[in-house]
Write a protein that holds these residues in place. Structure first.
Motif, PDB file in Angstrom:
ATOM      1  N   ALA A  61       0.849  -1.191   0.000  1.00 45.01           N
ATOM      2  CA  ALA A  61       0.000   0.000   0.000  1.00 45.01           C
ATOM      3  C   ALA A  61       0.883   1.238   0.000  1.00 45.01           C
ATOM      4  O   ALA A  61       1.785   1.370   0.825  1.00 45.01           O
ATOM      5  CB  ALA A  61      -0.924   0.001   1.222  1.00 45.01           C
ATOM      6  N   GLY A  62       0.645   2.128  -0.935  1.00 42.33           N
ATOM      7  CA  GLY A  62       1.450   3.332  -1.024  1.00 42.33           C
ATOM      8  C   GLY A  62       1.671   3.713  -2.473  1.00 42.33           C
ATOM      9  O   GLY A  62       1.247   3.004  -3.395  1.00 42.33           O
ATOM     10  N   LEU A  86       6.767   4.422   1.908  1.00 42.51           N
ATOM     11  CA  LEU A  86       5.716   3.515   2.371  1.00 42.51           C
ATOM     12  C   LEU A  86       5.634   3.607   3.890  1.00 42.51           C
ATOM     13  O   LEU A  86       6.596   3.307   4.599  1.00 42.51           O
ATOM     14  CB  LEU A  86       6.034   2.078   1.940  1.00 42.51           C
ATOM     15  CG  LEU A  86       6.074   1.884   0.427  1.00 42.51           C
ATOM     16  CD1 LEU A  86       7.100   0.835   0.046  1.00 42.51           C
ATOM     17  CD2 LEU A  86       4.708   1.488  -0.095  1.00 42.51           C
ATOM     18  N   GLU A  87       4.500   4.060   4.363  1.00 45.00           N
ATOM     19  CA  GLU A  87       4.320   4.243   5.800  1.00 45.00           C
ATOM     20  C   GLU A  87       3.808   2.959   6.456  1.00 45.00           C
ATOM     21  O   GLU A  87       3.060   2.198   5.857  1.00 45.00           O
ATOM     22  CB  GLU A  87       3.309   5.375   6.060  1.00 45.00           C
ATOM     23  CG  GLU A  87       3.691   6.720   5.465  1.00 45.00           C
ATOM     24  CD  GLU A  87       4.824   7.395   6.225  1.00 45.00           C
ATOM     25  OE1 GLU A  87       5.174   6.918   7.316  1.00 45.00           O
ATOM     26  OE2 GLU A  87       5.345   8.406   5.706  1.00 45.00           O
ATOM     27  N   VAL A 133       7.362  -5.155  -2.778  1.00 45.92           N
ATOM     28  CA  VAL A 133       6.829  -3.812  -2.960  1.00 45.92           C
ATOM     29  C   VAL A 133       5.913  -3.765  -4.181  1.00 45.92           C
ATOM     30  O   VAL A 133       6.279  -4.235  -5.266  1.00 45.92           O
ATOM     31  CB  VAL A 133       7.971  -2.784  -3.131  1.00 45.92           C
ATOM     32  CG1 VAL A 133       7.406  -1.375  -3.282  1.00 45.92           C
ATOM     33  CG2 VAL A 133       8.934  -2.852  -1.947  1.00 45.92           C
ATOM     34  N   ALA A 134       4.739  -3.181  -3.982  1.00 44.84           N
ATOM     35  CA  ALA A 134       3.825  -2.936  -5.101  1.00 44.84           C
ATOM     36  C   ALA A 134       4.102  -1.543  -5.649  1.00 44.84           C
ATOM     37  O   ALA A 134       3.963  -0.551  -4.938  1.00 44.84           O
ATOM     38  CB  ALA A 134       2.384  -3.043  -4.635  1.00 44.84           C
ATOM     39  N   GLN A 185      11.566   4.053   3.020  1.00 42.23           N
ATOM     40  CA  GLN A 185      11.810   5.088   2.018  1.00 42.23           C
ATOM     41  C   GLN A 185      12.721   4.521   0.930  1.00 42.23           C
ATOM     42  O   GLN A 185      13.798   3.991   1.212  1.00 42.23           O
ATOM     43  CB  GLN A 185      12.465   6.307   2.666  1.00 42.23           C
ATOM     44  CG  GLN A 185      11.548   7.005   3.672  1.00 42.23           C
ATOM     45  CD  GLN A 185      12.267   8.065   4.466  1.00 42.23           C
ATOM     46  OE1 GLN A 185      13.170   7.760   5.259  1.00 42.23           O
ATOM     47  NE2 GLN A 185      11.878   9.322   4.265  1.00 42.23           N
ATOM     48  N   LEU A 186      12.251   4.622  -0.302  1.00 38.02           N
ATOM     49  CA  LEU A 186      12.998   4.117  -1.451  1.00 38.02           C
ATOM     50  C   LEU A 186      13.453   5.302  -2.296  1.00 38.02           C
ATOM     51  O   LEU A 186      12.622   6.076  -2.788  1.00 38.02           O
ATOM     52  CB  LEU A 186      12.122   3.182  -2.283  1.00 38.02           C
ATOM     53  CG  LEU A 186      11.506   1.980  -1.534  1.00 38.02           C
ATOM     54  CD1 LEU A 186      10.519   1.243  -2.432  1.00 38.02           C
ATOM     55  CD2 LEU A 186      12.590   1.039  -1.036  1.00 38.02           C
ATOM     56  N   ALA A 187      14.748   5.431  -2.446  1.00 41.92           N
ATOM     57  CA  ALA A 187      15.316   6.530  -3.229  1.00 41.92           C
ATOM     58  C   ALA A 187      16.095   5.931  -4.391  1.00 41.92           C
ATOM     59  O   ALA A 187      17.288   5.624  -4.272  1.00 41.92           O
ATOM     60  CB  ALA A 187      16.218   7.395  -2.356  1.00 41.92           C
ATOM     61  N   SER A 188      15.409   5.718  -5.502  1.00 41.40           N
ATOM     62  CA  SER A 188      15.996   5.090  -6.678  1.00 41.40           C
ATOM     63  C   SER A 188      16.672   3.765  -6.303  1.00 41.40           C
ATOM     64  O   SER A 188      17.816   3.494  -6.684  1.00 41.40           O
ATOM     65  CB  SER A 188      17.019   6.032  -7.332  1.00 41.40           C
ATOM     66  OG  SER A 188      17.360   5.581  -8.620  1.00 41.40           O
TER      67      SER A 188
END
Length: 345
Positions: free
Chosen positions: A116-117, A130-131, A144-145, A178-181
């Motif tokens: 979800a996110g 994504l929280e 991860v979706a 948190q996904l940063a590239s």
């Protein structure tokens, strides 16, 4: 397609007895407020429970969701903190990723589900936040979706930041991801993400049914020994009727969960409809039963020292993180074709 073969009722009872005996002795609800790596190690190595949904060729037991439902009910009873639910659902979702399945089966690479996110995918990299991802802090793999499908990201990989949070439910750890590239591996197309959510919904429904059952048991145990006016509370008809009503509510919810589990095992084609419906029914029943359990315990039910509030918090956390019953029923009705627009009354 080969026919789906599930365990016999006697085999399911034996599985339930073994899992319940282990959890009651080594992982009671109160102990789930703190992390215990020993519990996970014994669950995976001694009982081999994470291997259940993995094919035998990949180091698993080749079981179906029916067997998994039994275990999930029992982990719900004990409010298991270990990342079991997330890992076994991930194993089901990643059936095509043969190289990842052995580590999921033996528990060496627990997983978390970030379904979800808003996550963007570009050139094999993911970006987004994504929280409140359950089990993310303890996972080795993140499922991860994203906007183009389902991906797997190593938790300690490049561009991944996992920040543990303080949750409402102390038995269900959560974290911000948190996904940063971040480099990611595609494991499913756009249709894979809804299917993964459906499997998660069924797993949560089974877990909720098991937890709700334990709430009723705790209340009945209290009513049998607590006396008022020289009589056990359980002898008062009004309280007996309340418990009977809760039992009826539980059995209806459990029936829905088990039908959904059979659908998830491939014994029915109704999974897209019954998955959200099962979670809606079981989550609502769990929330009601957990609240009533506190009331039936009287003053002690409101204390921090009693387990009743732990179940109450788990019930609310499940609803808050995975959708209110009204929203889930709306989804089920839409998928079933009985609702084409607007909202449910």
């Amino acid at each position: 397609m080969e026919p789906v073969v599930t365990s016999t009722p006697e085999e399911l009872r034996e599985l339930r007895s073994a899992v319940r005996g282990f959890l009651e002795q080594h992982a009671p609800a109160r102990a789930q407020l703190t992390q215990d790596a020993t519990t996970w190690k014994r669950l995976t190595e001694e009982l081999g429970l994470t291997a259940l949904p993995v094919a035998e060729g990949s180091g698993g037991a080749g079981a179906t969701f029916v067997e998994l439902a039994v275990v999930l009910e029992e982990t719900g009873r004990s409010l298991l903190r270990a990342p079991y639910l997330s890992t076994v659902v991930a194993a089901l979702v990643l059936q095509g990723a043969d190289d990842l399945l052995p580590s999921l089966a033996d528990g060496s690479a627990p997983a978390a589900l970030a379904l979800a996110g808003s996550v963007r995918s570009s050139a094999g990299r993911l970006t987004g936040t994504l929280e409140q991802v359950v089990d993310a802090a303890e996972a080795a793999l993140l499922v991860v979706a994203a906007d183009d499908g389902l991906h797997v990201v190593p938790r300690d990989g490049e561009g991944v930041t996992v920040t543990p949070l303080t949750p409402l439910d102390g038995t269900r750890p959560q974290a911000r991801v948190q996904l940063a590239s971040a480099p990611a591996r595609v494991v499913g197309d756009a249709a894979a993400a809804p299917h993964a959510r459906d499997l998660l919904h069924v797993a949560l429904a089974c877990e909720s049914a098991g937890a709700a059952e334990r709430c009723i048991e705790l209340a009945v145990e209290h009513l049998k020994v607590r006396e008022q006016f020289g009589r056990p509370l359980g002898s008062f008809q009004a309280l007996r009727h309340r418990v009977a009503d809760l039992t009826v509510l539980l059995e209806g919810a459990r029936s829905t969960a088990w039908y959904a589990a059979r659908a998830a095992a491939g014994l029915s084609e109704d999974l897209p409809v019954v998955a959200p419906l099962a979670l809606a029914t079981c989550a609502e029943a769990f929330r009601t039963i957990a609240g009533e359990s506190i009331q039936l315990h009287g003053g002690i039910g409101f204390t921090w020292e009693h387990d009743a509030h732990l179940y109450f918090k788990r019930a609310w956390t499940t609803a808050l993180l995975h959708g209110e019953p009204r929203t889930l029923r709306h989804l089920a009705a839409t998928r079933a074709g009985v609702l084409t627009g607007g909202d449910l009354a």
